[in-house]
Motif scaffolding. Structure first.
Motif, PDB file in Angstrom:
ATOM      1  N   ALA A 289       0.811  -1.219   0.000  1.00  0.00           N
ATOM      2  CA  ALA A 289       0.000   0.000   0.000  1.00  0.00           C
ATOM      3  C   ALA A 289       0.842   1.266   0.000  1.00  0.00           C
ATOM      4  N   ASN A 290       2.150   1.133  -0.192  1.00  0.00           N
ATOM      5  CA  ASN A 290       3.022   2.298  -0.271  1.00  0.00           C
ATOM      6  C   ASN A 290       4.230   1.941  -1.131  1.00  0.00           C
ATOM      7  N   VAL A 291       4.532   2.789  -2.108  1.00  0.00           N
ATOM      8  CA  VAL A 291       5.715   2.561  -2.940  1.00  0.00           C
ATOM      9  C   VAL A 291       6.839   3.533  -2.589  1.00  0.00           C
ATOM     10  N   TRP A 292       6.664   4.284  -1.490  1.00  0.00           N
ATOM     11  CA  TRP A 292       7.735   5.056  -0.874  1.00  0.00           C
ATOM     12  C   TRP A 292       8.411   6.010  -1.853  1.00  0.00           C
ATOM     13  N   HIS A 293       7.604   6.777  -2.563  1.00  0.00           N
ATOM     14  CA  HIS A 293       8.182   7.874  -3.354  1.00  0.00           C
ATOM     15  C   HIS A 293       8.919   8.837  -2.427  1.00  0.00           C
ATOM     16  N   ILE A 294       8.348   9.088  -1.278  1.00  0.00           N
ATOM     17  CA  ILE A 294       8.937   9.939  -0.247  1.00  0.00           C
ATOM     18  C   ILE A 294       8.884   9.185   1.074  1.00  0.00           C
ATOM     19  N   GLY A 313      26.857  15.299   5.393  1.00  0.00           N
ATOM     20  CA  GLY A 313      26.872  14.822   4.011  1.00  0.00           C
ATOM     21  C   GLY A 313      25.623  14.098   3.578  1.00  0.00           C
ATOM     22  N   ILE A 314      24.527  14.278   4.317  1.00  0.00           N
ATOM     23  CA  ILE A 314      23.263  13.601   3.986  1.00  0.00           C
ATOM     24  C   ILE A 314      22.267  14.645   3.483  1.00  0.00           C
ATOM     25  N   GLU A 315      21.826  14.475   2.248  1.00  0.00           N
ATOM     26  CA  GLU A 315      20.916  15.422   1.616  1.00  0.00           C
ATOM     27  C   GLU A 315      19.466  15.042   1.902  1.00  0.00           C
ATOM     28  N   THR A 316      18.660  16.027   2.293  1.00  0.00           N
ATOM     29  CA  THR A 316      17.235  15.820   2.551  1.00  0.00           C
ATOM     30  C   THR A 316      16.450  16.928   1.867  1.00  0.00           C
ATOM     31  N   LEU A 317      15.127  16.758   1.799  1.00  0.00           N
ATOM     32  CA  LEU A 317      14.240  17.783   1.246  1.00  0.00           C
ATOM     33  C   LEU A 317      13.025  17.940   2.152  1.00  0.00           C
ATOM     34  N   CYS A 318      12.307  19.043   1.988  1.00  0.00           N
ATOM     35  CA  CYS A 318      11.046  19.269   2.702  1.00  0.00           C
ATOM     36  C   CYS A 318       9.893  19.193   1.713  1.00  0.00           C
ATOM     37  N   HIS A 319       8.911  18.374   2.006  1.00  0.00           N
ATOM     38  CA  HIS A 319       7.697  18.252   1.182  1.00  0.00           C
ATOM     39  C   HIS A 319       6.467  18.470   2.073  1.00  0.00           C
ATOM     40  N   TYR A 320       5.767  19.522   2.004  1.00  0.00           N
ATOM     41  CA  TYR A 320       5.984  20.752   1.257  1.00  0.00           C
ATOM     42  C   TYR A 320       5.913  21.867   2.276  1.00  0.00           C
ATOM     43  N   PRO A 321       6.919  22.774   2.343  1.00  0.00           N
ATOM     44  CA  PRO A 321       7.028  23.706   3.460  1.00  0.00           C
ATOM     45  C   PRO A 321       5.956  24.794   3.493  1.00  0.00           C
ATOM     46  N   VAL A 322       5.325  25.074   2.345  1.00  0.00           N
ATOM     47  CA  VAL A 322       4.248  26.069   2.302  1.00  0.00           C
ATOM     48  C   VAL A 322       3.045  25.423   1.625  1.00  0.00           C
ATOM     49  N   PRO A 323       1.973  25.128   2.369  1.00  0.00           N
ATOM     50  CA  PRO A 323       0.807  24.472   1.764  1.00  0.00           C
ATOM     51  C   PRO A 323       0.072  25.417   0.815  1.00  0.00           C
ATOM     52  N   GLN A 346       5.389  22.395   8.598  1.00  0.00           N
ATOM     53  CA  GLN A 346       6.450  22.966   9.427  1.00  0.00           C
ATOM     54  C   GLN A 346       7.376  21.917  10.024  1.00  0.00           C
ATOM     55  N   THR A 347       6.967  20.651  10.003  1.00  0.00           N
ATOM     56  CA  THR A 347       7.746  19.618  10.706  1.00  0.00           C
ATOM     57  C   THR A 347       8.259  18.501   9.798  1.00  0.00           C
ATOM     58  N   GLU A 348       7.810  18.454   8.548  1.00  0.00           N
ATOM     59  CA  GLU A 348       8.161  17.323   7.675  1.00  0.00           C
ATOM     60  C   GLU A 348       9.561  17.454   7.101  1.00  0.00           C
TER      61      GLU A 348
END
Length: 378
Positions: A289-294, A313-323, A346-348
């Motif tokens: 039930a999840n293919v873990w895109h994120i 050295g670990i790269e991350t992203l925020c999805h999505y900081p402004v709704p 604000q927390t993701e």
């Protein structure tokens, strides 16, 4: 001042991902180049057939991108008379803005509702309270690659005569039981942006459906509104999947399930290994039930955690900081309050997850996350 380490664990290494299939991709591109047919040729037809078979629908129609796919579905629904301009479409508040833009740009009215915080998917209990006499559709977004569909949602749609449309941009290969997302409603929109689980080497999208009339209308709308050259039944647009991208996608589709399975292994490692009490994870779904895109995690010190991981050295992203409801382009919504959505925004933080992430790299991410201690706790 802290000296930042060079990134050695990328959030998403597209060069490596496509490198897994570089010979096939290069041969496919060369085949198109030598064919002399670059628009609406054999590669697009072949991909549409294979993708429809994979998703489990009768039809797939390639188009320019995922946003266009959504707009084409809504436009086709309007042309068929199932929806009237100005009618309301329910959509989750915490989605990427494209979901909302498509509704608005098709001449419909978005009605945004809160998600369920432990799944990040639309809160089923909030759907019925948002329904009015003008509500004609529900846009179900399988956010982060997780299936948002349920039998209860289907019953609500049936009871209120709502069209169920899927935004499947992030969930290629995901399942509800033995059915794939993208086949659960009237129609579904797909994005093949390079970072998706099924990514092209540029923009691309598709609509899947088993409704022949809707499929014909979508295909015509995407080709200037034409079903016959120089004959235009609709005021359409130009949104076609090109031959090169279709050829790339035919190669990538063969490996999608295998690559999704690797993502699932990494997700299991994160669920088992992450134990920092200042970080929370979404509830764990059933495997298919999840293919873990994120892979999202949540902490009130999100920016500090991201900086800490970057320094290691670990790269991350925020999805999505402004709704969407807080964006300048939707100033009419800026005073609305959606506290669950705003808290998620604000927390993701999204951790690296991809088919080329190794066990060693995954363990390094887990170790760094568990060792993080913020300068100030609340």
């Amino acid at each position: 001042m802290t000296n930042m380490s060079p990134v050695n664990i990328k959030f998403l290494d597209l060069e490596k991902i496509n490198g897994l299939h570089s010979e096939e991709l290069e041969q496919a591109a060369l085949k198109v180049l030598r064919s002399g047919r670059y628009i609406l040729g054999g590669e697009v037809s072949a991909f549409e057939q294979e993708f429809a078979r994979y998703i489990g629908t009768n039809f797939a129609i390639g188009c320019g991108n995922g946003l266009d796919a959504l707009k084409l579905i809504f436009r086709a629904c309007i042309e068929s008379g199932n929806i009237q301009p100005g009618d309301e479409v329910i959509v989750p508040a915490n989605t990427f803005i494209a979901s909302v833009l498509a509704i608005q740009q098709a001449g419909l009215t978005p009605v945004i509702v809160e998600p369920q915080p432990t799944t990040c998917q639309i809160d089923v209990s909030a759907i019925e309270s948002a329904i009015t006499p003008r509500t004609k559709a529900l846009l179900l977004v399988h956010l982060y690659g997780r299936c948002a569909y349920s039998e209860k949602i289907q019953r609500i749609c049936d009871a209120h005569n709502l069209l169920l449309i899927e935004d499947n941009a992030q969930a290629h290969g995901c399942k509800y039981g033995d059915r794939r997302t993208g086949s659960l409603g009237l129609a579904a929109a797909h994005s093949f942006y390079p970072g998706k689980n099924l990514g092209a080497i540029g923009d691309g999208g598709a609509v899947t459906t088993s409704d022949s009339n809707l499929a014909d209308t979508v295909r015509a709308l995407a080709n200037y509104g034409s079903t016959q050259k120089y004959i235009h039944n609709f005021a359409g647009c130009n949104s076609r999947l090109d031959e090169i991208q279709a050829a790339m996608l035919l190669v990538r589709l063969k490996y999608l399930d295998r690559e999704n399975a690797r993502r699932s292994v990494i997700a299991d490692m994160y669920y088992t290994g992450i134990s920092n009490p200042l970080i929370s994870l979404p509830s764990k779904p059933e495997a298919s039930a999840n293919v873990w895109h994120i892979f999202p995690v949540f902490t009130r010190q999100r920016d500090e955690l991201q900086s800490y991981l970057r320094d290691r050295g670990i790269e991350t992203l925020c999805h999505y900081p402004v709704p969407p409801h807080q964006q300048k382009c939707y100033a009419q919504w800026n005073d609305l309050s959606f506290p669950i959505t705003e808290n998620l925004a604000q927390t993701e933080l999204s951790l690296p997850i991809s088919p080329v992430l190794t066990d060693e790299e995954t363990e390094a991410v887990i170790k760094a996350v568990n060792e993080w201690l913020p300068a100030q706790t609340y």
